[in-house]
Scaffold this motif. Structure first.
Motif, short mmCIF file in Angstrom:
data_model
loop_
_atom_site.label_atom_id
_atom_site.label_comp_id
_atom_site.label_asym_id
_atom_site.label_seq_id
_atom_site.Cartn_x
_atom_site.Cartn_y
_atom_site.Cartn_z
N ALA A 81 0.85 -1.19 0.00
CA ALA A 81 0.00 0.00 0.00
C ALA A 81 0.89 1.24 0.00
O ALA A 81 1.33 1.69 1.04
N ASP A 82 1.13 1.78 -1.18
CA ASP A 82 2.05 2.92 -1.28
C ASP A 82 1.26 4.23 -1.31
O ASP A 82 1.14 4.89 -2.35
N LEU A 83 0.74 4.61 -0.14
CA LEU A 83 -0.08 5.82 -0.06
C LEU A 83 0.74 7.06 -0.38
O LEU A 83 0.32 7.93 -1.16
N GLY A 84 1.95 7.13 0.20
CA GLY A 84 2.82 8.30 -0.03
C GLY A 84 3.15 8.44 -1.50
O GLY A 84 3.07 9.52 -2.09
N GLY A 85 3.52 7.32 -2.12
CA GLY A 85 3.89 7.33 -3.54
C GLY A 85 2.71 7.76 -4.40
O GLY A 85 2.86 8.54 -5.35
N PHE A 86 1.53 7.26 -4.07
CA PHE A 86 0.35 7.59 -4.86
C PHE A 86 0.02 9.08 -4.74
O PHE A 86 -0.25 9.76 -5.73
N ARG A 87 0.10 9.59 -3.49
CA ARG A 87 -0.23 11.01 -3.29
C ARG A 87 0.72 11.91 -4.09
O ARG A 87 0.30 12.85 -4.76
N VAL B 254 -5.95 2.01 -1.34
CA VAL B 254 -4.55 1.70 -1.72
C VAL B 254 -4.09 0.39 -1.07
O VAL B 254 -3.14 -0.23 -1.53
N CYS B 255 -4.78 -0.04 -0.01
CA CYS B 255 -4.39 -1.30 0.67
C CYS B 255 -4.91 -2.53 -0.08
O CYS B 255 -4.53 -3.65 0.24
N HIS B 256 -5.82 -2.34 -1.00
CA HIS B 256 -6.41 -3.51 -1.68
C HIS B 256 -5.38 -4.18 -2.56
O HIS B 256 -4.47 -3.54 -3.07
N SER B 257 -5.53 -5.50 -2.78
CA SER B 257 -4.53 -6.17 -3.61
C SER B 257 -4.89 -6.11 -5.10
O SER B 257 -4.16 -6.65 -5.92
N ASP B 258 -5.98 -5.47 -5.46
CA ASP B 258 -6.36 -5.34 -6.87
C ASP B 258 -5.29 -4.52 -7.60
O ASP B 258 -5.02 -3.37 -7.24
N HIS C 128 -5.28 -8.48 1.90
CA HIS C 128 -4.86 -7.21 1.31
C HIS C 128 -3.64 -6.65 2.05
O HIS C 128 -3.19 -7.22 3.04
N HIS C 129 -3.16 -5.51 1.56
CA HIS C 129 -1.92 -4.94 2.12
C HIS C 129 -2.26 -4.08 3.34
O HIS C 129 -2.13 -2.85 3.30
N ILE C 130 -2.68 -4.72 4.41
CA ILE C 130 -3.21 -3.95 5.53
C ILE C 130 -2.26 -3.92 6.73
O ILE C 130 -2.61 -3.40 7.78
N VAL C 131 -1.07 -4.50 6.55
CA VAL C 131 -0.19 -4.66 7.71
C VAL C 131 0.11 -3.32 8.38
O VAL C 131 0.02 -3.19 9.61
N GLU C 132 0.43 -2.31 7.60
CA GLU C 132 0.74 -1.01 8.23
C GLU C 132 -0.53 -0.36 8.79
O GLU C 132 -0.48 0.32 9.80
#
Ligand code: URA
Length: 466
Positions: free
Chosen positions: A10-16, A69-73, A146-150
């Motif tokens: 889940a690359d929230l920072g990168g996406f923003r 962004v955490c979804h694995s889709d 999904h990518h929910i670890v963080e």
């Protein structure tokens, strides 16, 4: 075409950051290819290198981005970019358009991630292992979808702040040393998580909270899917507990008979019996004056319909709306029942409608009153009224809607879906079918349509029997 590569997970920072640049360059979604894997942000055809101006989005959009962004889709970033593009181009209230295909799809992704987070909060189990310093360290293995670890890290830090723990998952790992949280790469299931003393503790806890009268294996599997069981020591106890539930309920019913209750002891029931009401009106006066077994209800909701009705329909207990109006079956489940009766060609006005339990039982959540099923003991306490009531109405057939009514009428736990159909009840010809609120809870449209058709068919069959 512009290729943007974000980091795995889940690359929230990168996406923003990417969205800010894309917005500054007015790059439309069709011109961008999103990929995941490499550490670099932009490929060869990168747009101008400035970070771009801040992008102002409605709060709800920001929140949706954080979960999706955490979804694995693999299409998640492309979908989110499409959303941002449309919002920035005048559709500020786009998220209110639930029928919009993009919004609908994003809502589904959002829901799946939230559900996964809930499952990880609820079903992750730590095992104690000896730490390198001689102390104990807690390790858990979990397999999120999904990518929910963080995203789950703050929950575990807050809950287990004073422990040293590690959470390993195939999507990344977390380590907490009582002060700092560190994230790590994906892991494989470690061998050392075999049974330990925690397993026994969890199992005993689970057994002690298990209520056999409310066992519902289908709901249990929906809430706690089998894939989580392997890492949950207490689940070893489930098959045996489900098997023994009917016997335990019977034992509870028998035990209830022997134990006087403070709020409505057997003595009080016996006293009521001594009052020997001679008419339904007299019985109803007694019921109306009674205290609810569980405090809260506004009033007792009495049965309704003509004495001498050919069919008596028995539900579980009044709901929120019934408690307010003082009439049975007027809320959502009642409306569904009315529609099904109409479809079956049965006149509701010719029926006697009542409930196994006469008071609404609920817990208050904010302004909402959330229905609580009555216990087997509560059902038993109300049973004298129900049976006396039926004695005055004298229907040719008594229809039980759902498990609570069937328990009250037959005195034993009934597996409604398996045993639906004609059944003798303590002196009455009976018929068991599902409760309309069960139909309201079914998730899929198709499944609900099928179940409703079966319910209507049951009502027709009951009418024919009567
Ligand atoms: N559910 C019931 O079982 N009875 C009612 O009266 C309403 C909802």
């Amino acid at each position: 075409m512009l290729t943007i590569t974000l980091r795995e997970g889940a690359d929230l920072g990168g996406f923003r950051q990417a969205v800010r640049r894309l917005a500054a360059a007015r790059t439309a979604p069709d011109e961008v290819l999103w990929s995941v894997g490499a550490p670099s942000l932009f490929g060869d055809e990168a747009p101008p290198s400035e970070d771009g101006a801040p992008v102002f989005l409605p709060q709800a959009v920001g929140r949706l981005i954080e979960t999706v962004v955490c979804h694995s889709d693999p299409e998640r970033y492309a979908l989110l970019h499409r959303l941002v593009w449309r919002v920035l181009n005048g559709e500020r209230a786009l998220l209110d358009q639930h029928a919009d295909p993009l919004v609908h799809r994003l809502e589904r992704l959002d829901k799946a991630v939230r559900r996964d987070i809930h499952k990880m909060h609820a079903f992750l189990r730590f095992r104690a292992l000896p730490g390198p310093d001689g102390g104990e360290r807690y390790v858990a293995w979990f397999e999120p979808d999904h990518h929910i670890v963080e995203a789950v890290a703050p929950f575990f830090v807050e809950r287990f702040e004073s422990m040293v723990w590690t959470i390993l998952t195939p999507k990344g790992s977390l380590h907490w040393d009582r002060q700092r949280l560190m994230t790590g790469p994906p892991a494989e299931r470690p061998d050392s998580l075999a049974d330990d003393r925690f397993a026994e503790g969890w199992q005993r806890y689970y057994e002690s909270t298990f209520n056999p009268a409310r066992v519902n294996p289908t709901a249990m599997r929906a809430e706690m899917p089998r894939k989580y069981w392997a890492n949950m020591p207490e689940t070893a106890a489930i098959p045996a507990m489900v098997r023994s539930a009917p016997t335990r309920v019977q034992a509870m019913l028998e035990a209830e008979a022997a134990v006087p209750r403070r709020r409505m002891p057997e003595k009080a029931v016996a006293a009521m019996a001594r009052q020997a009401p001679e008419s339904l009106a007299e019985l109803n006066r007694l019921i109306r004056r009674s205290e609810p077994l569980v405090p809260g209800a506004t009033r007792a909701v009495l049965g309704e319909g003509p004495e001498g009705a050919a069919i008596a329909i028995v539900g579980e207990q009044p709901g929120d709306q019934e408690d307010r109006d003082g009439r049975p079956f007027v809320g959502p489940a009642g409306q569904l029942l009315t529609a099904a009766l109409e479809e079956a060609g049965i006149d509701r006005g010719g029926l006697y409608l009542t409930n196994a339990v006469k008071h609404f039982k609920f817990i208050q959540r904010g302004k909402r009153r959330i229905h609580q099923s009555p216990t087997a003991g509560e059902v038993k306490h109300y049973r004298w009224w129900l049976m006396t009531e039926l004695g005055f109405v004298r229907p040719r057939l008594v229809v039980a809607l759902g498990a609570t009514a069937a328990l009250a009428l037959s005195g034993r736990p009934v597996a409604v879906l398996r045993e639906r159909g004609p059944m003798a009840f303590d002196g009455w010809s009976g018929f068991v079918t599902v409760h309309p609120s069960y139909l309201l809870r079914l998730p899929g449209d198709e499944e609900r349509r099928r179940a409703q058709a079966a319910f209507v068919a049951d009502l027709r069959r009951a009418a024919a029997l009567a």
